[in-house]
Design an enzyme around this catalytic site. Structure first.
Site, PDB file in Angstrom:
ATOM      1  N   TYR A 124      -5.476 -20.431   8.022  1.00  0.00           N
ATOM      2  CA  TYR A 124      -4.435 -21.441   8.278  1.00  0.00           C
ATOM      3  C   TYR A 124      -3.600 -21.678   7.026  1.00  0.00           C
ATOM      4  CZ  TYR A 124      -2.435 -26.175   8.447  1.00  0.00           C
ATOM      5  OH  TYR A 124      -1.596 -27.256   8.332  1.00  0.00           O
ATOM      6  N   THR A 147       2.524 -17.243  14.489  1.00  0.00           N
ATOM      7  CA  THR A 147       3.283 -18.487  14.673  1.00  0.00           C
ATOM      8  C   THR A 147       3.791 -19.026  13.343  1.00  0.00           C
ATOM      9  OG1 THR A 147       2.082 -19.095  16.659  1.00  0.00           O
ATOM     10  CG2 THR A 147       3.121 -20.891  15.435  1.00  0.00           C
ATOM     11  N   LYS A 200       6.719 -24.942  22.170  1.00  0.00           N
ATOM     12  CA  LYS A 200       6.160 -23.967  23.118  1.00  0.00           C
ATOM     13  C   LYS A 200       5.179 -24.630  24.087  1.00  0.00           C
ATOM     14  CE  LYS A 200       3.473 -19.665  22.963  1.00  0.00           C
ATOM     15  NZ  LYS A 200       2.752 -18.752  22.064  1.00  0.00           N
ATOM     16  N   LYS A 243       0.352 -20.893   6.177  1.00  0.00           N
ATOM     17  CA  LYS A 243       1.298 -21.949   5.787  1.00  0.00           C
ATOM     18  C   LYS A 243       1.915 -21.617   4.420  1.00  0.00           C
ATOM     19  CE  LYS A 243       2.297 -25.333   7.523  1.00  0.00           C
ATOM     20  NZ  LYS A 243       3.341 -25.677   8.540  1.00  0.00           N
ATOM     21  N   TYR A 295     -19.925 -31.238   9.381  1.00  0.00           N
ATOM     22  CA  TYR A 295     -20.103 -29.924   8.766  1.00  0.00           C
ATOM     23  C   TYR A 295     -20.819 -30.073   7.414  1.00  0.00           C
ATOM     24  CZ  TYR A 295     -16.377 -28.421  12.030  1.00  0.00           C
ATOM     25  OH  TYR A 295     -15.598 -28.152  13.132  1.00  0.00           O
ATOM     26  N   THR A 323       1.591 -28.305   4.129  1.00  0.00           N
ATOM     27  CA  THR A 323       0.316 -28.994   3.941  1.00  0.00           C
ATOM     28  C   THR A 323      -0.171 -28.883   2.498  1.00  0.00           C
ATOM     29  OG1 THR A 323      -2.034 -28.782   4.496  1.00  0.00           O
ATOM     30  CG2 THR A 323      -0.715 -26.846   4.820  1.00  0.00           C
ATOM     31  N   ASP A 324      -1.023 -29.824   2.099  1.00  0.00           N
ATOM     32  CA  ASP A 324      -1.639 -29.736   0.766  1.00  0.00           C
ATOM     33  C   ASP A 324      -2.644 -28.586   0.683  1.00  0.00           C
ATOM     34  OD1 ASP A 324      -3.660 -30.827   2.368  1.00  0.00           O
ATOM     35  OD2 ASP A 324      -4.044 -32.558   1.086  1.00  0.00           O
ATOM     36  N   GLU A 325      -3.049 -28.046   1.865  1.00  0.00           N
ATOM     37  CA  GLU A 325      -4.100 -27.025   1.864  1.00  0.00           C
ATOM     38  C   GLU A 325      -3.652 -25.732   1.189  1.00  0.00           C
ATOM     39  OE1 GLU A 325      -6.458 -26.862   5.450  1.00  0.00           O
ATOM     40  OE2 GLU A 325      -5.878 -28.890   5.998  1.00  0.00           O
TER      41      GLU A 325
HETATM   42  P1  NAD Z   1      -0.217 -29.969  16.153  1.00  0.00           P
HETATM   43  O1  NAD Z   1      -1.126 -28.794  16.313  1.00  0.00           O
HETATM   44  O2  NAD Z   1      -0.631 -31.297  16.674  1.00  0.00           O
HETATM   45  O3  NAD Z   1       1.198 -29.636  16.808  1.00  0.00           O
HETATM   46  C1  NAD Z   1       1.829 -28.407  16.672  1.00  0.00           C
HETATM   47  C2  NAD Z   1       2.949 -28.317  17.688  1.00  0.00           C
HETATM   48  O4  NAD Z   1       3.602 -27.052  17.514  1.00  0.00           O
HETATM   49  C3  NAD Z   1       2.463 -28.378  19.144  1.00  0.00           C
HETATM   50  O5  NAD Z   1       3.286 -29.245  19.890  1.00  0.00           O
HETATM   51  C4  NAD Z   1       2.607 -26.935  19.619  1.00  0.00           C
HETATM   52  O6  NAD Z   1       2.873 -26.830  21.020  1.00  0.00           O
HETATM   53  C5  NAD Z   1       3.785 -26.461  18.786  1.00  0.00           C
HETATM   54  N1  NAD Z   1       3.781 -24.996  18.627  1.00  0.00           N
HETATM   55  C6  NAD Z   1       2.729 -24.211  18.247  1.00  0.00           C
HETATM   56  N2  NAD Z   1       3.106 -22.917  18.245  1.00  0.00           N
HETATM   57  C7  NAD Z   1       4.423 -22.890  18.607  1.00  0.00           C
HETATM   58  C8  NAD Z   1       5.376 -21.856  18.776  1.00  0.00           C
HETATM   59  N3  NAD Z   1       5.048 -20.557  18.586  1.00  0.00           N
HETATM   60  N4  NAD Z   1       6.647 -22.182  19.137  1.00  0.00           N
HETATM   61  C9  NAD Z   1       6.981 -23.489  19.346  1.00  0.00           C
HETATM   62  N5  NAD Z   1       6.120 -24.496  19.222  1.00  0.00           N
HETATM   63  C10 NAD Z   1       4.851 -24.212  18.849  1.00  0.00           C
HETATM   64  O7  NAD Z   1       0.099 -30.026  14.598  1.00  0.00           O
HETATM   65  P2  NAD Z   1       0.341 -31.302  13.657  1.00  0.00           P
HETATM   66  O8  NAD Z   1      -0.951 -31.777  13.152  1.00  0.00           O
HETATM   67  O9  NAD Z   1       1.275 -32.224  14.328  1.00  0.00           O
HETATM   68  O10 NAD Z   1       1.095 -30.581  12.440  1.00  0.00           O
HETATM   69  C11 NAD Z   1       2.512 -30.419  12.449  1.00  0.00           C
HETATM   70  C12 NAD Z   1       2.929 -29.711  11.174  1.00  0.00           C
HETATM   71  O11 NAD Z   1       2.534 -30.487  10.046  1.00  0.00           O
HETATM   72  C13 NAD Z   1       2.289 -28.341  10.981  1.00  0.00           C
HETATM   73  O12 NAD Z   1       3.258 -27.489  10.439  1.00  0.00           O
HETATM   74  C14 NAD Z   1       1.149 -28.584  10.010  1.00  0.00           C
HETATM   75  O13 NAD Z   1       0.895 -27.450   9.238  1.00  0.00           O
HETATM   76  C15 NAD Z   1       1.736 -29.713   9.170  1.00  0.00           C
HETATM   77  N6  NAD Z   1       0.746 -30.625   8.565  1.00  0.00           N
HETATM   78  C16 NAD Z   1      -0.218 -31.213   9.334  1.00  0.00           C
HETATM   79  C17 NAD Z   1      -1.103 -32.105   8.739  1.00  0.00           C
HETATM   80  C18 NAD Z   1      -2.170 -32.812   9.555  1.00  0.00           C
HETATM   81  O14 NAD Z   1      -3.001 -33.512   8.973  1.00  0.00           O
HETATM   82  N7  NAD Z   1      -2.175 -32.715  10.858  1.00  0.00           N
HETATM   83  C19 NAD Z   1      -1.016 -32.383   7.375  1.00  0.00           C
HETATM   84  C20 NAD Z   1       0.002 -31.763   6.622  1.00  0.00           C
HETATM   85  C21 NAD Z   1       0.881 -30.900   7.240  1.00  0.00           C
HETATM   86  P1  TYD Z   2      -9.986 -31.521  10.221  1.00  0.00           P
HETATM   87  O1  TYD Z   2      -9.637 -32.757  10.985  1.00  0.00           O
HETATM   88  O2  TYD Z   2     -10.251 -30.269  10.987  1.00  0.00           O
HETATM   89  O3  TYD Z   2      -8.837 -31.318   9.119  1.00  0.00           O
HETATM   90  P2  TYD Z   2      -8.753 -30.238   7.885  1.00  0.00           P
HETATM   91  O4  TYD Z   2      -9.748 -29.182   8.076  1.00  0.00           O
HETATM   92  O5  TYD Z   2      -7.352 -29.717   8.028  1.00  0.00           O
HETATM   93  O6  TYD Z   2      -8.957 -31.052   6.641  1.00  0.00           O
HETATM   94  O7  TYD Z   2     -11.282 -31.828   9.356  1.00  0.00           O
HETATM   95  C1  TYD Z   2     -11.333 -32.857   8.401  1.00  0.00           C
HETATM   96  C2  TYD Z   2     -12.634 -32.722   7.658  1.00  0.00           C
HETATM   97  O8  TYD Z   2     -13.712 -33.009   8.576  1.00  0.00           O
HETATM   98  C3  TYD Z   2     -12.887 -31.314   7.131  1.00  0.00           C
HETATM   99  O9  TYD Z   2     -13.540 -31.405   5.877  1.00  0.00           O
HETATM  100  C4  TYD Z   2     -13.828 -30.705   8.165  1.00  0.00           C
HETATM  101  C5  TYD Z   2     -14.609 -31.899   8.669  1.00  0.00           C
HETATM  102  N1  TYD Z   2     -15.050 -31.813  10.094  1.00  0.00           N
HETATM  103  C6  TYD Z   2     -16.389 -32.022  10.415  1.00  0.00           C
HETATM  104  O10 TYD Z   2     -17.237 -32.286   9.550  1.00  0.00           O
HETATM  105  N2  TYD Z   2     -16.755 -31.936  11.735  1.00  0.00           N
HETATM  106  C7  TYD Z   2     -15.854 -31.656  12.723  1.00  0.00           C
HETATM  107  O11 TYD Z   2     -16.258 -31.566  13.925  1.00  0.00           O
HETATM  108  C8  TYD Z   2     -14.482 -31.469  12.361  1.00  0.00           C
HETATM  109  C9  TYD Z   2     -13.456 -31.146  13.417  1.00  0.00           C
HETATM  110  C10 TYD Z   2     -14.128 -31.548  11.029  1.00  0.00           C
END
Ligand code: NAD
Ligand code: TYD
Length: 365
Positions: free
Chosen positions: A171, A101, A35, A175, A228, A131-133
């Protein structure tokens, strides 16, 4: 399988998955559907955008009619679903968008796959990235020592594939719900599905609202680093290309209907990561060691802030032979260097210019 739909391919992890598949499998058609929300950026894929086996479609996964059309027109036989709202802080402010979403969008993809495939699931696959969350949070307990299952540096308990879901943030609740829908489609209709739950990723192209890119950018500009609470929370970090590699292996060899945890056995307290980021960034910028230590600013904690995440990825190693390739310090240095080298990317994604990039690039296609 030849026509693979990757959703969210313009985001952080998705762009690495798209790049890997486009380059590694020239005989697959890779259809990236995104999107382009604030987190999606086509500049993440500039190096592969003209490859003959790559196509981009701008669409919303919640738009069922469009998604069904995409499935039919592109004869999709495999899905790797990454599109999601992914930032916990945003979910605390706006949970509806996350439910929409992450839950309804996933359901819309599942339903489109089911209708398109007409319940003939031979050689089809719906792979959902999670995600592990979803597992909730672990305690910080007296460590046994060592960074292996049975005794991590911050506790002896790990998330396994059997751990009960217990999400805390909007979130992770969204998920978790999407994971349940994927499994429900497997159990009810026999759809071939896979679910993987991965720990925190880091690396190039991550949107700078997440800890690591945000802090590297702030250090560069000598802006405060908002830690934080007390910075005591623990996350398990994995280099994003290792995640993409795991997705490739699981997509091709994973046991249908199964779940795999993906993680690096690499737990860090936030405050220690922040110190490592300052040290690494200052070193790479040629600044004096310790020069930016005073940027650390303790701020009000995130609401419902999960204390510790730690993934046990033994099953993935044992069954499919995957393991992380990079030491954290190496991966962090590579990552910090990338953000320092790509300041223009950083400015573009934070200024909204990528939308113009998209319009210019794709208006005639
Ligand atoms: P991101 O936020 O960087 O990217 C998300 C992408 O999805 C973006 O390109 C956005 O434009 C697209 N998107 C959002 N809403 C949409 C919609 N309605 N239709 C089509 N596209 C849409 O996320 P990320 O960090 O790359 O995470 C990708 C996936 O992996 C997610 O499902 C997230 O839950 C999972 N994940 C992320 C992490 C992490 O550490 N980032 C860890 C474990 C799992
Ligand atoms: P984040 O990158 O948002 O990932 P997640 O919440 O999915 O684990 O944050 C990683 C950790 O860092 C989380 O414990 C929150 C903390 N954090 C801060 O302390 N300050 C910040 O500005 C952000 C964005 C995250």
């Amino acid at each position: 399988m030849r026509n693979i739909l990757i959703t969210g391919g313009a985001g952080f992890i998705g762009s690495h998955v798209v790049r890997l598949f486009v380059n590694k499998y020239p005989n697959y058609n890779i259809i990236n559907l995104d999107k382009l929300t604030y987190a999606g950026n086509l500049a993440n894929l500039k190096d592969i955008e003209n490859k003959p086996n790559y196509k981009f479609i701008k669409a919303d996964i919640c738009d069922f009619d469009t998604i069904l059309k995409v499935f039919k027109e592109n004869k999709i036989d495999g899905v790797i679903h990454l599109a999601a709202e992914s930032h916990v802080d945003r979910s605390i402010k706006d949970p509806f968008t996350f439910a929409n979403t992450n839950v309804m969008g996933t359901l819309s993809l599942l339903q489109a796959a089911k209708e398109c495939w007409q319940e003939d699931f031979s050689n089809k696959l719906f792979y959902h990235i999670s995600t592990d969350e979803v597992y909730g949070a672990l305690e910080l307990t007296n460590p046994k020592g060592g960074n292996e299952p049975g005794g991590g540096p911050f506790g002896n308990e790990f998330f396994t594939e059997e751990t009960k879901y217990n999400p805390h943030s909007p979130y992770s609740a969204a998920k978790a719900s999407s994971d349940h829908f994927v499994r429900a489609f497997h159990d009810t209709y026999g759809m071939p599905t896979l679910v993987t739950n991965c720990s925190n990723n880091y690396g190039p192209y991550q949107f700078p609202e997440k800890l690591i890119p945000l802090f590297v950018n702030n250090i560069r500009h000598k802006k405060p680093l908002p830690v934080y609470g007390k910075g005591e929370n623990v996350r398990d970090w994995l280099y994003v290309e290792d995640h993409a590699r795991a997705i490739d292996i699981i997509f091709h060899k994973g046991k249908i209907g199964d779940t795999y945890n993906i993680g690096g056995f690499n737990e860090w307290k936030n405050i220690d990561i922040v110190k490592l980021l300052i040290k690494t960034t200052d070193k790479l910028l040629g600044r004096k060691e310790g020069e930016d230590d005073n940027l650390i600013t303790y701020v009000t904690d995130r609401k419902g802030h999960d204390l510790r995440y730690a993934i046990d990825s033994t099953k993935l190693k044992r069954e499919l032979g995957w393991q992380p390739s990079l030491q954290f310090e190496q991966g962090i240095e590579k990552t910090v260097q990338w953000y320092l080298d790509n300041q223009q990317w950083m400015e573009n994604v934070t200024s909204g210019d990528y939308q113009k990039y998209y319009d210019d690039m794709y208006k005639n296609r």
